[in-house]
Design a protein around this motif. Structure first.
Motif, PDB file in Angstrom:
ATOM      1  N   THR A  47       0.830  -1.212   0.000  1.00 24.70           N
ATOM      2  CA  THR A  47       0.000   0.000   0.000  1.00 24.70           C
ATOM      3  C   THR A  47       0.859   1.254   0.000  1.00 24.70           C
ATOM      4  N   THR A  48       2.135   1.124   0.354  1.00 26.96           N
ATOM      5  CA  THR A  48       3.014   2.288   0.473  1.00 26.96           C
ATOM      6  C   THR A  48       3.692   2.638  -0.846  1.00 26.96           C
ATOM      7  N   GLU A  49       3.438   1.880  -1.911  1.00 25.89           N
ATOM      8  CA  GLU A  49       4.095   2.153  -3.183  1.00 25.89           C
ATOM      9  C   GLU A  49       3.449   3.340  -3.903  1.00 25.89           C
ATOM     10  N   GLN A  50       4.284   4.163  -4.542  1.00 23.13           N
ATOM     11  CA  GLN A  50       3.838   5.212  -5.459  1.00 23.13           C
ATOM     12  C   GLN A  50       2.759   6.118  -4.850  1.00 23.13           C
ATOM     13  N   ALA A  51       3.157   6.930  -3.892  1.00 20.05           N
ATOM     14  CA  ALA A  51       2.227   7.900  -3.320  1.00 20.05           C
ATOM     15  C   ALA A  51       1.709   8.827  -4.407  1.00 20.05           C
ATOM     16  N   ALA A  52       0.390   9.033  -4.416  1.00 21.00           N
ATOM     17  CA  ALA A  52      -0.234   9.847  -5.459  1.00 21.00           C
ATOM     18  C   ALA A  52      -0.506  11.276  -5.005  1.00 21.00           C
ATOM     19  N   PHE A  53      -0.461  11.516  -3.692  1.00 21.10           N
ATOM     20  CA  PHE A  53      -0.728  12.843  -3.152  1.00 21.10           C
ATOM     21  C   PHE A  53       0.230  13.114  -1.998  1.00 21.10           C
ATOM     22  N   GLN A  54       0.421  14.357  -1.706  1.00 19.14           N
ATOM     23  CA  GLN A  54       1.032  14.741  -0.442  1.00 19.14           C
ATOM     24  C   GLN A  54      -0.045  14.699   0.634  1.00 19.14           C
ATOM     25  N   SER A  55       0.331  14.280   1.815  1.00 20.00           N
ATOM     26  CA  SER A  55      -0.629  14.235   2.912  1.00 20.00           C
ATOM     27  C   SER A  55      -0.588  15.516   3.725  1.00 20.00           C
ATOM     28  N   SER A  56      -1.737  15.944   4.165  1.00 25.76           N
ATOM     29  CA  SER A  56      -1.779  17.032   5.135  1.00 25.76           C
ATOM     30  C   SER A  56      -1.138  16.557   6.430  1.00 25.76           C
ATOM     31  N   PRO A  57      -0.768  17.465   7.316  1.00 24.04           N
ATOM     32  CA  PRO A  57      -0.390  17.010   8.659  1.00 24.04           C
ATOM     33  C   PRO A  57      -1.603  16.427   9.371  1.00 24.04           C
TER      34      PRO A  57
END
Length: 609
Positions: A5-15
């Motif tokens: 599930t950690t592969e290829q992040a599609a967005f930046q996460s908010s804090p």
């Protein structure tokens, strides 16, 4: 192998953003006690996309709900590793603070009605934010929340809260101003500490007589932003797509969980819910109505405890070091470290949500029982480790034909297709019914439950699954169960599945023989297709499961909690057999001695390639 599930992040996460959306008047289902719980917690949501292919105007929602724990500890923060991972993939992840329920609702409201009210009340406030905007950074969620795609995970009593959320979503139990006034009149002192101006609305008009000053009461509601749990008549239901119950309680019987993809995750070394009550939830709900298209899943995680899925719950709830204890925390034991337990938990929880809430098909193969765990989900990030996790899949009525589930009075004479059943080589047999009711209700077996299968509540080491089943014991090799299929066609399906519990010794083999109406037969070893035939997290090797592993000697006498787990064999594994016209199925137990439970023999369309 399934993707991590950690592969290829599609967005930046908010804090992780702390939210406070007022205070909810909720009600315990134990004694109808009305109290107030803040609507607060943490939220993470997607920011700028990192991929031109991953854009969205609205994001699916996943909610986390913790269970009964020290109310002074921020338990809701313990799922942030899950929330951050989901936010980078385009999900709004919300972790609810339920500590007011743990501290105020009569031993944490074992019914979990108030937890359901808190979940639904949180969604109600989020729906307002989506329409009109919200305070601070939550204003970025305006017009961004997709309420047609909602998933929910509940841990421990939070798991029972999930069950109630699904039920009350349609038939809500509301709390009115009059209900809150009645609670104030009965015990104004219980509101003094956190809501003093609300308690001050109670006036003594004469000795032993109280009344509510309505203007003060209304002013206090405004001051503290108090709103009552909405009733079914005033609020439309939400579209829950997926519900995962993590080591849940099942105090009152979690029944009627329909029309939502449902998963129950059971840690094999749970020291808190040691009787693995969630197994009851799965068994009671595994077969939905014929119109119910949602699948059900049971996930057994070997070596996991109750607490470590939450990063705030740092105590080992199963601290035994007893050398003969299967779950003892010792160097040569089966136990998972906190970090390794969360590696697996992150994949199981988040891939489930992404598959059934977000409809991300790259995870379908795992949830169809055909893909291995990714290495990222394995201890130390090194695989393979599929023997750690045993997945049972129950498809809906449209994707199965049930051969036998042993619930009828004549289950030892004929199967659900009307065909005969023949048992040979067994010295003891018992046909056991599934009990209903609370977590202490035990099913009736005919003629009687076999020794070592006893289900006796917390810390038992017998069979903890309560599905209707057949218990079998033998002392000579090659005992057999034959069920006549009567020329049925399995062409619409891709797999033969059945559930089995290994009670003793620690490993068993099953030879599965399929025969068609022309007499063509093929036999396979069930252990070639499943890790369910060995009690420990050890893969098939060194003669296992036919050869007893010497390291399992302390546990071979039945000192392990057992569950009914699925074996799935592709029909393509039976060469030369015409699946369009099947005459019989035979299960042979070649080991010289053994005790097993069997149920749910069926053909399923799991979605194999």
């Amino acid at each position: 192998m399934a993707p991590a599930t950690t592969e290829q992040a599609a967005f930046q996460s908010s804090p992780a953003i702390a939210y406070d959306l007022g205070n909810l008047a909720a009600q315990s289902g134990i004694d109808n006690h009305v109290f107030i719980t803040p609507v607060r917690g943490w939220v993470r949501y997607p920011l700028a996309s990192t991929s031109v292919t991953k854009t969205s105007t609205r994001f699916p929602i996943v909610i986390f709900l913790h269970g009964q724990h020290d109310p002074t500890v921020p338990s809701y923060q313990g799922y942030d590793y899950l929330a951050q991972d989901l936010a980078t993939q385009g999900y709004v992840a919300i972790s609810i603070d339920a500590n007011a329920i743990n501290g105020s609702a009569g031993n944490g409201d074992a019914s979990s009605r108030s937890r359901a009210q808190l979940v639904l009340g949180t969604l109600d406030r989020l729906r307002d934010i989506d329409k009109r905007g919200g305070p601070g950074m939550l204003d970025q969620l305006k017009d961004k929340l997709d309420f047609t795609r909602v998933g929910i995970m509940g841990h421990s009593r939070g798991g029972q809260g999930v069950a109630n959320t699904l039920k009350y979503n349609i038939t809500r139990v509301g709390v009115t101003d009059d209900d809150l006034k009645a609670a104030l009149l009965a015990d104004p002192s219980s509101f003094n500490t956190d809501y003093p101006d609300l308690a001050a609305a109670v006036i003594d008009t004469a000795p032993g007589t109280r009344t509510i000053d309505t203007p003060r009461f209304q002013a206090a509601l405004w001051e503290y932003n108090i709103f009552g749990a909405a009733g079914a008549e005033s609020t439309p239901p939400y579209n829950f797509k997926a519900a995962l119950m993590l080591a849940p309680t099942d105090f009152s019987g979690n029944l009627g969980l329909n029309n939502v993809a449902l998963a129950v995750l059971l840690p094999s070394c749970d020291g808190d819910m040691a009787d693995l009550e969630g197994a009851r939830t799965f068994d009671h709900n595994r077969f939905g109505f014929d119109s119910d298209m949602a699948p059900r899943f049971q996930i057994l995680v070997r070596g996991a405890n109750h607490n470590f899925f939450n990063t705030i719950w740092t105590d080992d709830d199963y601290p035994s070091t007893n050398a003969t204890d299967y779950c003892a925390n010792r160097p040569d034991g089966i136990r998972l470290s906190a970090q390794d337990q969360r590696r697996g938990g992150q994949f199981l929880v988040n891939s489930f949500m992404r598959r059934f809430v977000g409809d991300e098909q790259q995870f379908a193969a795992y949830w169809n029982g055909t893909a291995q765990l990714p290495e990222a989900a394995c201890p130390e990030g090194k695989g393979p480790c599929d023997s750690r996790t045993v997945l049972s899949v129950q498809k809906s009525a449209a994707y199965r034909t049930l051969v036998q589930r042993f619930e009828r009075n004549d289950s030892l004479r004929r199967n659900d297709l009307g065909g005969a059943i023949a048992l040979s080589g067994f010295d003891s047999i018992a046909n056991c019914r599934m009990p209903f009711g609370d977590s202490d209700t035990v099913g009736i077996c005919t003629p009687e439950r076999l020794p070592a299968f006893e289900y006796s509540g917390p810390h038992t080491k017998g069979l903890l699954s309560i599905a209707d089943h057949l218990e079998l014991s033998w002392f000579k090799p090659n005992a057999t169960l034959i069920t006549v299929l009567g020329g049925m066609s399995a062409s619409a399906y891709d797999s033969l599945t059945f559930r089995i519990a290994i009670v003793r010794p620690a490993g068993q083999e099953v030879l599965v023989t399929m025969t068609d109406t022309t007499g063509h037969s093929a036999t396979v070893n069930a252990s070639d297709f499943s890790d369910a035939l060995y009690l420990g997290p050890q893969p098939k090797a060194d003669g296992r499961p036919m050869t007893d592993d010497p390291t399992d000697a302390p546990f071979a006498a039945g000192g392990v909690a057992q569950l009914l787990n699925m074996i799935a064999i592709p029909l393509a594994a039976f060469p030369g057999v015409d699946s369009g016209s099947l005459s019989q199925l035979k299960l042979t137990f070649p080991k010289a001695i053994g005790k097993v439970a069997v149920t749910d023999i069926e053909f399923q369309k799991l979605g194999r390639p």
